[in-house]
Design a protein around this motif. Structure first.
Motif, mmCIF file in Angstrom:
data_model
loop_
_atom_site.group_PDB
_atom_site.id
_atom_site.type_symbol
_atom_site.label_atom_id
_atom_site.label_comp_id
_atom_site.label_asym_id
_atom_site.label_seq_id
_atom_site.Cartn_x
_atom_site.Cartn_y
_atom_site.Cartn_z
ATOM 1 N N ILE A 1 -0.651 2.227 3.086
ATOM 2 C CA ILE A 1 -1.230 3.504 2.645
ATOM 3 C C ILE A 1 -2.625 3.277 2.063
ATOM 4 N N PRO A 2 -3.626 4.027 2.506
ATOM 5 C CA PRO A 2 -4.972 3.889 1.930
ATOM 6 C C PRO A 2 -4.959 4.135 0.427
ATOM 7 N N SER A 3 -5.779 3.383 -0.307
ATOM 8 C CA SER A 3 -5.788 3.451 -1.771
ATOM 9 C C SER A 3 -6.129 4.840 -2.294
ATOM 10 N N GLU A 4 -6.820 5.652 -1.503
ATOM 11 C CA GLU A 4 -7.211 6.990 -1.979
ATOM 12 C C GLU A 4 -6.016 7.916 -2.185
ATOM 13 N N TYR A 5 -4.849 7.536 -1.621
ATOM 14 C CA TYR A 5 -3.658 8.369 -1.796
ATOM 15 C C TYR A 5 -2.749 7.857 -2.905
ATOM 16 N N ASP A 6 -3.189 6.861 -3.652
ATOM 17 C CA ASP A 6 -2.409 6.342 -4.771
ATOM 18 C C ASP A 6 -2.148 7.456 -5.781
ATOM 19 N N GLY A 7 -0.876 7.657 -6.121
ATOM 20 C CA GLY A 7 -0.514 8.688 -7.085
ATOM 21 C C GLY A 7 -0.221 10.050 -6.485
ATOM 22 N N LYS A 8 -0.461 10.201 -5.172
ATOM 23 C CA LYS A 8 -0.176 11.473 -4.516
ATOM 24 C C LYS A 8 1.244 11.470 -3.956
ATOM 25 N N LYS A 9 1.758 12.654 -3.663
ATOM 26 C CA LYS A 9 3.076 12.762 -3.057
ATOM 27 C C LYS A 9 2.981 12.435 -1.570
ATOM 28 N N ILE A 10 4.055 11.929 -1.015
ATOM 29 C CA ILE A 10 4.043 11.537 0.390
ATOM 30 C C ILE A 10 3.781 12.740 1.297
ATOM 31 N N SER A 11 4.149 13.924 0.835
ATOM 32 C CA SER A 11 3.910 15.144 1.621
ATOM 33 C C SER A 11 2.429 15.485 1.721
ATOM 34 N N GLU A 12 1.605 14.870 0.868
ATOM 35 C CA GLU A 12 0.165 15.149 0.872
ATOM 36 C C GLU A 12 -0.602 14.290 1.880
ATOM 37 N N PRO B 1 11.746 8.513 2.746
ATOM 38 C CA PRO B 1 10.621 9.210 2.111
ATOM 39 C C PRO B 1 10.844 10.713 1.907
ATOM 40 N N LYS B 2 11.298 11.094 0.747
ATOM 41 C CA LYS B 2 11.368 12.508 0.402
ATOM 42 C C LYS B 2 9.971 13.031 0.123
ATOM 43 N N ASN B 3 9.763 14.336 0.323
ATOM 44 C CA ASN B 3 8.425 14.922 0.198
ATOM 45 C C ASN B 3 7.811 14.730 -1.182
ATOM 46 N N ASP B 4 8.655 14.651 -2.220
ATOM 47 C CA ASP B 4 8.119 14.525 -3.574
ATOM 48 C C ASP B 4 7.982 13.072 -4.036
ATOM 49 N N LEU B 5 8.232 12.121 -3.121
ATOM 50 C CA LEU B 5 8.083 10.713 -3.471
ATOM 51 C C LEU B 5 6.613 10.410 -3.725
ATOM 52 N N VAL B 6 6.314 9.814 -4.870
ATOM 53 C CA VAL B 6 4.932 9.510 -5.244
ATOM 54 C C VAL B 6 4.535 8.149 -4.666
ATOM 55 N N ILE B 7 3.393 8.146 -4.003
ATOM 56 C CA ILE B 7 2.889 6.933 -3.367
ATOM 57 C C ILE B 7 2.219 6.033 -4.403
ATOM 58 N N LYS B 8 2.434 4.721 -4.256
ATOM 59 C CA LYS B 8 1.788 3.740 -5.116
ATOM 60 C C LYS B 8 0.911 2.807 -4.277
ATOM 61 N N SER B 9 -0.108 2.259 -4.913
ATOM 62 C CA SER B 9 -0.981 1.314 -4.221
ATOM 63 C C SER B 9 -0.166 0.130 -3.731
ATOM 64 N N GLY B 10 -0.366 -0.255 -2.482
ATOM 65 C CA GLY B 10 0.372 -1.369 -1.905
ATOM 66 C C GLY B 10 1.561 -0.953 -1.074
ATOM 67 N N ASP B 11 1.940 0.343 -1.122
ATOM 68 C CA ASP B 11 3.050 0.832 -0.305
ATOM 69 C C ASP B 11 2.688 0.772 1.177
ATOM 70 N N SER B 12 3.708 0.587 2.012
ATOM 71 C CA SER B 12 3.543 0.675 3.467
ATOM 72 C C SER B 12 4.557 1.667 4.008
ATOM 73 N N ILE B 13 4.262 2.259 5.155
ATOM 74 C CA ILE B 13 5.179 3.217 5.765
ATOM 75 C C ILE B 13 5.455 2.842 7.211
ATOM 76 N N LEU B 14 6.650 3.151 7.647
ATOM 77 C CA LEU B 14 7.045 2.995 9.041
ATOM 78 C C LEU B 14 7.106 4.384 9.649
ATOM 79 N N LEU B 15 6.359 4.590 10.726
ATOM 80 C CA LEU B 15 6.298 5.897 11.370
ATOM 81 C C LEU B 15 6.723 5.812 12.823
ATOM 82 N N ALA B 16 7.280 6.897 13.318
ATOM 83 C CA ALA B 16 7.474 7.106 14.752
ATOM 84 C C ALA B 16 6.377 8.078 15.175
#
Length: 216
Positions: A153-164, A186-201
């Motif tokens: 996840i790009p650092s600019e989204y640190d602290g934002k919800k995954i839905s954002e 990943p629930k929509n209200d899960l808060v993203i932290k710096s260093g997180d990674s996501i798996l997408l389809a």
């Protein structure tokens, strides 16, 4: 798009077949002579017999003109060397399979972020089965218009919800979020932290766009 695939195992062969069907220019490198001959007969692409960790073999594959390099051999050391050679030459997109996640930080520090950890994918598949769906069958995905993407996840989204995250949900779905050694649905209200990674389809026709969004 020209794609060089290092490693003609089952995954490499199926990836090559899928890309050929999408009319990409594919070059496949396989070290085992007998396997290379089998693939040359089966696939409508250039198959080179050789060790892709050797610069001259990558040169023979036309790595300087490649848009994408995918390192899928069964050896972590070789995959790391292959990806670093491709990076030094200036290949824009490098995807590397690494069995041992201990090497992830090394590759990320070298600017290589598209890392496949098969063990993590197995965990993801097991978790998906527990949820009652089996969407991570790699063979099925390779033959469809869906691609898997693991992105930091790009650092600019640190602290934002995954839905954002600016992701078109009709074209991509976040399957799992990785944090340290844990995986989360990943629930929509899960808060993203710096260093997180996501798996997408991701739908194949959306792959390039989402790669830009996630700055891969």
């Amino acid at each position: 798009m020209k794609v060089v695939i290092a490693g003609g195992g089952e995954t490499g062969a199926e990836l090559a077949e899928a890309l050929i069907k999408e009319e990409h220019d594919v070059v496949l490198i396989e070290a085992d002579e007998k396997r290379a001959e089998e693939l040359a007969e089966k696939l409508d692409c250039l198959v080179i017999k050789g060790n892709a960790a050797h610069p001259h073999v990558l040169g023979e594959a036309g790595i300087k003109d490649a848009d994408v390099l995918v390192a899928l051999t069964g050896n972590d050391r070789d995959n790391i060397i292959i990806s670093l050679i491709a990076k030094s030459i200036g290949v824009k997109k490098i995807i590397v399979k690494i069995q041992d996640p201990i090497y992830n930080d090394l590759l990320i520090n070298m600017g290589i972020n598209d890392i496949i950890n098969p063990g993590r994918l197995v965990i993801a598949q097991a978790l998906s089965m527990l949820k009652g769906f089996d969407i991570l069958n790699i063979s099925t995905i390779m033959r469809s218009n869906i691609r898997l993407l693991v992105a930091k996840i790009p650092s600019e989204y640190d602290g934002k919800k995954i839905s954002e995250l600016p992701i078109d949900k009709d074209k991509a779905q976040i399957l799992l979020l990785y944090r340290d050694q844990e995986a989360y649905f990943p629930k929509n209200d899960l808060v993203i932290k710096s260093g997180d990674s996501i798996l997408l389809a991701v739908k194949a026709n959306y792959y390039d766009e989402i790669s830009k969004v996630l700055k891969i």
